[in-house]
Design a protein around this motif. Structure first.
Motif, PDB file in Angstrom:
ATOM      1  N   UNK A  45       1.348   0.308  62.929  1.00 12.83           N
ATOM      2  CA  UNK A  45       0.098   0.144  62.184  1.00 12.83           C
ATOM      3  C   UNK A  45       0.035   1.114  61.002  1.00 12.83           C
ATOM      4  N   UNK A  46       0.388   2.363  61.248  1.00 13.54           N
ATOM      5  CA  UNK A  46       0.281   3.382  60.214  1.00 13.54           C
ATOM      6  C   UNK A  46       1.232   3.108  59.062  1.00 13.54           C
ATOM      7  N   UNK A  47       2.496   2.832  59.364  1.00  9.94           N
ATOM      8  CA  UNK A  47       3.479   2.586  58.322  1.00  9.94           C
ATOM      9  C   UNK A  47       3.153   1.316  57.531  1.00  9.94           C
ATOM     10  N   UNK A  48       2.795   0.243  58.241  1.00  9.33           N
ATOM     11  CA  UNK A  48       2.463  -1.008  57.561  1.00  9.33           C
ATOM     12  C   UNK A  48       1.235  -0.841  56.674  1.00  9.33           C
ATOM     13  N   UNK A  49       0.247  -0.107  57.156  1.00  9.34           N
ATOM     14  CA  UNK A  49      -0.971   0.089  56.374  1.00  9.34           C
ATOM     15  C   UNK A  49      -0.699   0.907  55.121  1.00  9.34           C
ATOM     16  N   UNK A  50       0.128   1.932  55.245  1.00  7.54           N
ATOM     17  CA  UNK A  50       0.454   2.767  54.082  1.00  7.54           C
ATOM     18  C   UNK A  50       1.237   1.963  53.042  1.00  7.54           C
ATOM     19  N   UNK A  51       2.124   1.098  53.488  1.00 12.59           N
ATOM     20  CA  UNK A  51       2.844   0.235  52.555  1.00 12.59           C
ATOM     21  C   UNK A  51       1.880  -0.731  51.867  1.00 12.59           C
ATOM     22  N   UNK A 223       5.738   6.410  53.034  1.00 15.59           N
ATOM     23  CA  UNK A 223       4.912   5.534  53.864  1.00 15.59           C
ATOM     24  C   UNK A 223       5.451   5.383  55.275  1.00 15.59           C
ATOM     25  N   UNK A 224       6.765   5.569  55.449  1.00 14.55           N
ATOM     26  CA  UNK A 224       7.386   5.172  56.706  1.00 14.55           C
ATOM     27  C   UNK A 224       8.051   6.288  57.499  1.00 14.55           C
ATOM     28  N   UNK A 225       8.374   7.400  56.847  1.00 12.60           N
ATOM     29  CA  UNK A 225       9.083   8.478  57.535  1.00 12.60           C
ATOM     30  C   UNK A 225       8.220   9.734  57.493  1.00 12.60           C
ATOM     31  N   UNK A 226       7.911  10.255  58.672  1.00 17.38           N
ATOM     32  CA  UNK A 226       7.020  11.402  58.779  1.00 17.38           C
ATOM     33  C   UNK A 226       7.797  12.634  59.234  1.00 17.38           C
ATOM     34  N   UNK A 227       7.157  13.768  59.188  1.00 16.27           N
ATOM     35  CA  UNK A 227       7.822  15.029  59.534  1.00 16.27           C
ATOM     36  C   UNK A 227       7.875  15.287  61.034  1.00 16.27           C
ATOM     37  N   UNK A 228       7.357  14.361  61.814  1.00 15.34           N
ATOM     38  CA  UNK A 228       7.317  14.550  63.259  1.00 15.34           C
ATOM     39  C   UNK A 228       7.369  13.180  63.925  1.00 15.34           C
ATOM     40  N   UNK A 229       7.560  13.185  65.231  1.00 11.65           N
ATOM     41  CA  UNK A 229       7.479  11.941  65.981  1.00 11.65           C
ATOM     42  C   UNK A 229       6.073  11.367  65.876  1.00 11.65           C
ATOM     43  N   UNK A 230       5.972  10.060  65.848  1.00 10.60           N
ATOM     44  CA  UNK A 230       4.673   9.381  65.912  1.00 10.60           C
ATOM     45  C   UNK A 230       4.610   8.718  67.274  1.00 10.60           C
ATOM     46  N   UNK A 231       3.913   9.361  68.197  1.00 17.47           N
ATOM     47  CA  UNK A 231       3.967   8.916  69.581  1.00 17.47           C
ATOM     48  C   UNK A 231       5.375   9.112  70.102  1.00 17.47           C
ATOM     49  N   UNK A 232       5.974   8.027  70.557  1.00 24.52           N
ATOM     50  CA  UNK A 232       7.356   8.097  71.060  1.00 24.52           C
ATOM     51  C   UNK A 232       8.373   7.664  70.002  1.00 24.52           C
ATOM     52  N   UNK A 238      12.182   6.147  62.816  1.00 19.81           N
ATOM     53  CA  UNK A 238      11.419   5.862  61.606  1.00 19.81           C
ATOM     54  C   UNK A 238      12.360   5.602  60.429  1.00 19.81           C
ATOM     55  N   UNK A 239      13.396   6.422  60.313  1.00 16.62           N
ATOM     56  CA  UNK A 239      14.371   6.250  59.235  1.00 16.62           C
ATOM     57  C   UNK A 239      15.131   4.933  59.390  1.00 16.62           C
ATOM     58  N   UNK A 240      15.387   4.538  60.632  1.00 10.65           N
ATOM     59  CA  UNK A 240      16.092   3.278  60.868  1.00 10.65           C
ATOM     60  C   UNK A 240      15.250   2.091  60.422  1.00 10.65           C
ATOM     61  N   UNK A 241      13.953   2.126  60.713  1.00 13.15           N
ATOM     62  CA  UNK A 241      13.067   1.049  60.272  1.00 13.15           C
ATOM     63  C   UNK A 241      13.009   1.011  58.747  1.00 13.15           C
ATOM     64  N   UNK A 242      12.969   2.181  58.133  1.00 12.90           N
ATOM     65  CA  UNK A 242      12.985   2.248  56.666  1.00 12.90           C
ATOM     66  C   UNK A 242      14.241   1.574  56.115  1.00 12.90           C
ATOM     67  N   UNK A 243      15.396   1.879  56.683  1.00 15.27           N
ATOM     68  CA  UNK A 243      16.651   1.298  56.215  1.00 15.27           C
ATOM     69  C   UNK A 243      16.641  -0.226  56.356  1.00 15.27           C
ATOM     70  N   UNK A 244      16.094  -0.706  57.474  1.00 19.38           N
ATOM     71  CA  UNK A 244      16.050  -2.152  57.699  1.00 19.38           C
ATOM     72  C   UNK A 244      15.127  -2.822  56.690  1.00 19.38           C
ATOM     73  N   UNK A 245      13.953  -2.233  56.449  1.00 20.26           N
ATOM     74  CA  UNK A 245      13.028  -2.833  55.490  1.00 20.26           C
ATOM     75  C   UNK A 245      13.610  -2.787  54.078  1.00 20.26           C
ATOM     76  N   UNK A 246      14.349  -1.731  53.789  1.00 18.94           N
ATOM     77  CA  UNK A 246      15.043  -1.645  52.498  1.00 18.94           C
ATOM     78  C   UNK A 246      16.018  -2.809  52.365  1.00 18.94           C
ATOM     79  N   UNK A 247      16.728  -3.129  53.429  1.00 20.71           N
ATOM     80  CA  UNK A 247      17.688  -4.230  53.418  1.00 20.71           C
ATOM     81  C   UNK A 247      16.989  -5.583  53.388  1.00 20.71           C
TER      82      UNK A 247
END
Length: 261
Positions: A45-51, A223-232, A238-247
């Protein structure tokens, strides 16, 4: 774009330190947290909303929140839009999904399984730019749960308003298990449908594809990579999801053409 305002609580008090007459108050929100069914809901929710906010989409604003009694638990608060004075059609009302539907009203190839057929046609006619933007964005983030997560004023008077809510079934929550979600996001044919398919403008869809493909890497990372874990959800995930969305931007035009147009 129409201004989307949010619901303010009934009580407020003067802010003692303000020199401009500010007041302390509360804004209504829907609070979400990670669950066994959606263990990465807060992050998604947080990453999608920030995007969405960076792209200027008509999506209800959401923020990360913590409760005083449980400061270690991060949650997501989706602000509730102020609906007073506006005649909103509620696509979240599943009980009324098929009340006004007529089989002859469906456009060839449009999504009818979730109901609201007549209303879907009206909302795409009333807001051709916004619906195209939302649809392309949903395909990019892997959100196939838009049919019941939208509200819009469908009357002809005034500027109206439309807003999407609940991106909790996107990104790492597009499947029930996290590894399955990552696999889904890597697929060039996912999602397979959208509520606005065959109802949106190719021109506006093309403009939205260009906007998404032009997002700077620093903005996507912020928008997608934070300085700490977000929950679990770890920083590495987070970086992996960023890479996938980039692709996913590489094949987004083909996906839009296949699903929406």
């Amino acid at each position: 774009m129409p201004i989307l305002s949010y619901e303010l609580g009934h009580r407020s008090t003067p802010n003692q330190r303000s020199t401009t007459g500010a007041r302390d108050g509360h804004v209504a929100a829907i609070i979400k947290h990670d669950t066994d069914l959606r263990p990465a809901q807060v992050y998604s929710e947080l990453a999608a909303n920030r995007l969405a906010q960076f792209l200027g989409l008509p999506v209800a604003i959401g923020v990360a929140v913590r409760a005083k009694r449980d400061p270690d638990s991060l949650r997501f608060a989706s602000l509730k839009a102020a609906e007073v004075g506006l005649d909103f059609y509620d696509f979240t009302d599943h009980d009324a999904a098929f009340d006004d539907d007529d089989a002859t009203d469906a456009a060839p190839g449009m999504h009818t399984e979730s109901g609201h057929v007549s209303a879907l046609r009206r909302v795409c006619q009333r807001y051709p730019l916004e619906t195209a933007q939302i649809a392309v964005f949903d395909l990019w983030i892997g959100n196939d749960d838009r049919p019941g997560n939208l509200k819009a004023a469908l009357g002809d008077g005034g500027f109206g308003a439309i807003f999407g809510i609940d991106q909790g079934a996107s990104l790492l929550c597009c499947a029930s298990r996290r590894h399955e979600a990552l696999t889904q996001l890597r697929r060039i044919d996912f999602p397979r449908f959208h509520a606005f398919q065959k109802l949106v403008s190719p021109i506006y869809c093309g403009e939205m594809i260009e906007r998404i493909c032009a997002i700077p890497e620093w903005a996507m990372q912020a928008a997608m990579i934070f300085d700490d874990n977000v929950g679990t959800v770890t920083i590495a995930e987070q970086a992996e999801v960023y890479d996938i969305l980039h692709e996913r931007r590489r094949f987004l035009r083909d996906l839009v053409s296949r699903v929406l147009l």
